[in-house]
Design a protein around this motif. Structure first.
Motif, PDB file in Angstrom:
ATOM      1  N   PRO A   1       6.876   7.966   2.057  1.00 26.27           N
ATOM      2  CA  PRO A   1       6.523   7.473   3.391  1.00 26.27           C
ATOM      3  C   PRO A   1       5.863   6.100   3.323  1.00 26.27           C
ATOM      4  O   PRO A   1       5.190   5.759   2.351  1.00 26.27           O
ATOM      5  N   GLN A   2       6.075   5.312   4.374  1.00 28.92           N
ATOM      6  CA  GLN A   2       5.513   3.971   4.421  1.00 28.92           C
ATOM      7  C   GLN A   2       4.066   3.965   4.899  1.00 28.92           C
ATOM      8  O   GLN A   2       3.361   2.991   4.702  1.00 28.92           O
ATOM      9  N   ALA A   3       3.614   5.027   5.559  1.00 25.85           N
ATOM     10  CA  ALA A   3       2.246   5.059   6.073  1.00 25.85           C
ATOM     11  C   ALA A   3       1.702   6.477   6.021  1.00 25.85           C
ATOM     12  O   ALA A   3       2.444   7.457   6.139  1.00 25.85           O
ATOM     13  N   LEU A   4       0.380   6.580   5.848  1.00 20.15           N
ATOM     14  CA  LEU A   4      -0.333   7.854   5.870  1.00 20.15           C
ATOM     15  C   LEU A   4      -1.342   7.823   7.004  1.00 20.15           C
ATOM     16  O   LEU A   4      -1.944   6.787   7.280  1.00 20.15           O
ATOM     17  N   SER A   5      -1.568   8.957   7.642  1.00 22.50           N
ATOM     18  CA  SER A   5      -2.581   9.064   8.687  1.00 22.50           C
ATOM     19  C   SER A   5      -2.927  10.544   8.906  1.00 22.50           C
ATOM     20  O   SER A   5      -2.023  11.328   9.192  1.00 22.50           O
TER      21      SER A   5
ATOM     22  N   PHE B   1     -12.356   5.197  -0.014  1.00 27.15           N
ATOM     23  CA  PHE B   1     -11.982   4.628   1.277  1.00 27.15           C
ATOM     24  C   PHE B   1     -11.332   5.736   2.104  1.00 27.15           C
ATOM     25  O   PHE B   1     -10.483   6.486   1.590  1.00 27.15           O
ATOM     26  N   THR B   2     -11.690   5.824   3.369  1.00 29.77           N
ATOM     27  CA  THR B   2     -11.067   6.808   4.254  1.00 29.77           C
ATOM     28  C   THR B   2     -10.797   6.179   5.611  1.00 29.77           C
ATOM     29  O   THR B   2     -11.415   5.183   5.997  1.00 29.77           O
ATOM     30  N   GLY B   3      -9.875   6.777   6.346  1.00 28.21           N
ATOM     31  CA  GLY B   3      -9.580   6.303   7.689  1.00 28.21           C
ATOM     32  C   GLY B   3      -8.849   7.347   8.495  1.00 28.21           C
ATOM     33  O   GLY B   3      -8.126   8.189   7.942  1.00 28.21           O
ATOM     34  N   SER B   4      -9.038   7.282   9.802  1.00 27.65           N
ATOM     35  CA  SER B   4      -8.316   8.171  10.720  1.00 27.65           C
ATOM     36  C   SER B   4      -7.059   7.513  11.252  1.00 27.65           C
ATOM     37  O   SER B   4      -6.252   8.155  11.918  1.00 27.65           O
ATOM     38  N   GLY B   5      -6.872   6.217  10.954  1.00 25.83           N
ATOM     39  CA  GLY B   5      -5.703   5.485  11.420  1.00 25.83           C
ATOM     40  C   GLY B   5      -4.592   5.494  10.406  1.00 25.83           C
ATOM     41  O   GLY B   5      -4.387   6.481   9.689  1.00 25.83           O
ATOM     42  N   ARG B   6      -3.887   4.370  10.286  1.00 29.10           N
ATOM     43  CA  ARG B   6      -2.696   4.298   9.440  1.00 29.10           C
ATOM     44  C   ARG B   6      -2.986   3.478   8.180  1.00 29.10           C
ATOM     45  O   ARG B   6      -3.531   2.370   8.249  1.00 29.10           O
ATOM     46  N   LEU B   7      -2.604   4.027   7.036  1.00 28.08           N
ATOM     47  CA  LEU B   7      -2.632   3.329   5.767  1.00 28.08           C
ATOM     48  C   LEU B   7      -1.187   2.993   5.414  1.00 28.08           C
ATOM     49  O   LEU B   7      -0.397   3.879   5.079  1.00 28.08           O
ATOM     50  N   ALA B   8      -0.823   1.719   5.528  1.00 29.68           N
ATOM     51  CA  ALA B   8       0.541   1.291   5.215  1.00 29.68           C
ATOM     52  C   ALA B   8       0.604   1.031   3.715  1.00 29.68           C
ATOM     53  O   ALA B   8       0.271  -0.055   3.247  1.00 29.68           O
ATOM     54  N   VAL B   9       1.040   2.032   2.974  1.00 28.72           N
ATOM     55  CA  VAL B   9       0.942   1.957   1.513  1.00 28.72           C
ATOM     56  C   VAL B   9       1.888   0.915   0.931  1.00 28.72           C
ATOM     57  O   VAL B   9       1.629   0.368  -0.126  1.00 28.72           O
ATOM     58  N   ALA B  10       3.021   0.659   1.595  1.00 33.25           N
ATOM     59  CA  ALA B  10       4.069  -0.267   1.149  1.00 33.25           C
ATOM     60  C   ALA B  10       4.776   0.292  -0.069  1.00 33.25           C
ATOM     61  O   ALA B  10       4.153   0.719  -1.035  1.00 33.25           O
TER      62      ALA B  10
ATOM     63  N   LEU C   1      -6.980  -4.455  -0.579  1.00 32.05           N
ATOM     64  CA  LEU C   1      -6.791  -3.832   0.725  1.00 32.05           C
ATOM     65  C   LEU C   1      -7.234  -4.770   1.828  1.00 32.05           C
ATOM     66  O   LEU C   1      -8.161  -5.569   1.648  1.00 32.05           O
ATOM     67  N   VAL C   2      -6.593  -4.635   2.986  1.00 33.87           N
ATOM     68  CA  VAL C   2      -6.988  -5.378   4.181  1.00 33.87           C
ATOM     69  C   VAL C   2      -7.066  -4.415   5.349  1.00 33.87           C
ATOM     70  O   VAL C   2      -6.124  -3.646   5.594  1.00 33.87           O
ATOM     71  N   ALA C   3      -8.191  -4.439   6.057  1.00 35.08           N
ATOM     72  CA  ALA C   3      -8.335  -3.715   7.323  1.00 35.08           C
ATOM     73  C   ALA C   3      -8.150  -4.713   8.456  1.00 35.08           C
ATOM     74  O   ALA C   3      -8.833  -5.748   8.499  1.00 35.08           O
ATOM     75  N   TRP C   4      -7.213  -4.413   9.370  1.00 33.20           N
ATOM     76  CA  TRP C   4      -6.827  -5.335  10.436  1.00 33.20           C
ATOM     77  C   TRP C   4      -7.392  -4.897  11.781  1.00 33.20           C
ATOM     78  O   TRP C   4      -7.707  -3.728  11.981  1.00 33.20           O
TER      79      TRP C   4
ATOM     80  N   LEU D   1      -5.749  -0.298  11.148  1.00 35.54           N
ATOM     81  CA  LEU D   1      -4.611  -0.373  10.252  1.00 35.54           C
ATOM     82  C   LEU D   1      -5.077  -0.969   8.924  1.00 35.54           C
ATOM     83  O   LEU D   1      -5.780  -1.984   8.900  1.00 35.54           O
ATOM     84  N   VAL D   2      -4.681  -0.327   7.823  1.00 35.56           N
ATOM     85  CA  VAL D   2      -5.031  -0.819   6.492  1.00 35.56           C
ATOM     86  C   VAL D   2      -3.739  -1.018   5.698  1.00 35.56           C
ATOM     87  O   VAL D   2      -2.871  -0.138   5.680  1.00 35.56           O
ATOM     88  N   THR D   3      -3.613  -2.172   5.071  1.00 38.80           N
ATOM     89  CA  THR D   3      -2.416  -2.512   4.291  1.00 38.80           C
ATOM     90  C   THR D   3      -2.837  -3.011   2.911  1.00 38.80           C
ATOM     91  O   THR D   3      -4.012  -3.325   2.680  1.00 38.80           O
ATOM     92  N   PRO D   4      -1.874  -3.143   2.007  1.00 40.59           N
ATOM     93  CA  PRO D   4      -2.185  -3.893   0.788  1.00 40.59           C
ATOM     94  C   PRO D   4      -2.529  -5.341   1.127  1.00 40.59           C
ATOM     95  O   PRO D   4      -2.143  -5.861   2.177  1.00 40.59           O
TER      96      PRO D   4
END
Length: 405
Positions: A25-29, A8-17, A371-374, A65-68
């Protein structure tokens, strides 16, 4: 059966929690996340991938945005009947006595197995479609041994064809049925007959008690919970919702995994939870519907207590299913939490509340790939778009699931 490897990849924010105490860190981007056989094996910046992975598929999620997957750690999914009129009357000034629970009990006892399964399955499907991948589901609208066993069995049946985790909780001590001689007599029935039957059936992981004025006293709750602990069930408590009963201290003293509600909690209650392993599971939606006090989320967080957020979707005080995005927004707007704290409470905290901290709730190696993509680019959208955030795509244990309920 193996489901292979996915990148999985993204240019936005991954909120790892992360847990509140974590310094990570709470998010990667930008970000990359490698999944093998349903488990996360690596997460980080794309340039830091240890080697070019031989992935069966690459899933590019762009700026989303992607979160658990969200975790709803307090729900009541199996019931029949409608109590909207009761909600309207309460908002018009009639006091809440809990008597409506018995109205739902009557409707639920009269409903067929097939009808109850269909109703519960629809509620669980709505949860999944809104980004919730793990749900705690309680019995409690049967209030007899046979009916409580039926409820737990039917919750399991409703979840069979749905790709989400459902953790079942026995709530035989939800209210006092009309046929009971007294609350104490009924509590003894729950402890001596229902708890052993539930444990023997293996249909619940937890036992819960509604300990409050008009429901079960501290003594009655202790009777039920002590029997449940002896039978090998984990403990949960509906605590300090309507009155400051001391149920929170009881939960801590008995080693309950979670004390839920806490609208009436005071400084001494916060102090009792501080340093304990008991999670404070907060339910802002029914508190608002009932025009009640709100639980002291800020004080609990500042004391270092593990906090979870959950919906308490049920028959009579909050009827919204699939509303965890709203609950996160309420945590951030009316409970005084930062958005990342609210998201953590609906993921990391929720996992702790149901004993699954080593299974789900975080995007980290060895955790389930939920994972959830919002339809958003930043987690602040949970607050800004209160209740309107939409899940675009959802994966549970590495498998993408259909969002059609």
């Amino acid at each position: 059966m193996s489901i292979g490897t996915s990148l999985f990849t993204g240019s936005g924010r991954l909120a790892v929690a992360q847990p509140h105490a974590a310094q990570a860190p709470q998010a990667l981007s930008p970000w990359a996340l490698l999944v093998a056989d349903g488990r996360i094996v690596w997460v980080g910046a794309p340039d830091d991938l240890p080697s070019e992975p031989d992935a069966d598929q690459v899933i590019e999620l762009g700026s989303a945005l992607v979160t658990p997957g969200l975790i709803d750690a307090h729900t009541h999914p199996l019931f029949a009947g409608d109590r909207s009129d009761e909600a309207a009357a309460r908002l018009a000034g009639e006091p809440y006595t809990g008597g409506g629970i018995l109205r739902t009990v009557a409707a639920t006892r009269s409903a067929s197995d097939d009808d109850l399964v269909q109703l519960a399955r629809g509620r669980l499907a709505a949860q999944l479609a809104a980004g919730t991948t793990t749900v705690e589901g309680k019995s409690g609208y049967g209030l007899s041994t046979d009916e409580e066993l039926r409820a737990l069995r039917l919750i399991g049946k409703a979840a069979e064809d749905l790709p989400l985790r459902v953790v079942r909780t026995f709530l035989g001590a939800h209210a006092i049925p009309p046929e009971a001689a007294s609350p104490a007599d009924y509590a003894r029935l729950v402890a001596n007959e229902m708890v052993p039957a539930v444990a023997a059936a293996g249909t619940a992981q937890f036992c819960d008690v509604f300990c409050d004025q008009g429901f079960f006293s501290l003594e009655d709750a202790a009777t039920v919970l002590t029997a449940a602990r002896r039978a090998g069930l984990g403990l949960r408590v509906h605590a300090d919702q309507l009155t400051r009963s001391g149920a929170t201290e009881l939960a801590v003293r008995l080693g309950a995994v979670s004390a839920d509600h806490l609208e009436q909690l005071d400084e001494s209650g916060v102090a009792a939870l501080k340093g304990s392993d008991t999670v404070a599971t907060l339910l802002p939606a029914p508190a608002l519907v009932m025009r009640d006090r709100l639980p002291p989320a800020r004080a609990l967080l500042d004391a270092g207590v593990t906090v979870a957020l959950a919906s308490d979707s049920n028959a009579g005080t909050f009827g919204g299913w699939g509303q965890m995005p709203l609950v996160i927004g309420l945590g951030a707007t009316v409970l005084g939490m930062a958005v990342d704290e609210a998201l953590s409470a609906a993921t990391v905290g929720g996992a702790a509340s149901i004993g699954l901290s080593m299974e789900c709730g975080r995007l980290a190696p060895a955790m389930a790939a939920d994972l959830v993509a919002w339809d958003a680019e930043h987690e602040g959208a949970f607050a800004l778009r209160l209740g309107a955030l939409r899940a675009l795509r959802v994966w549970v244990a590495g498998r993408e699931v259909s969002l059609e309920s």
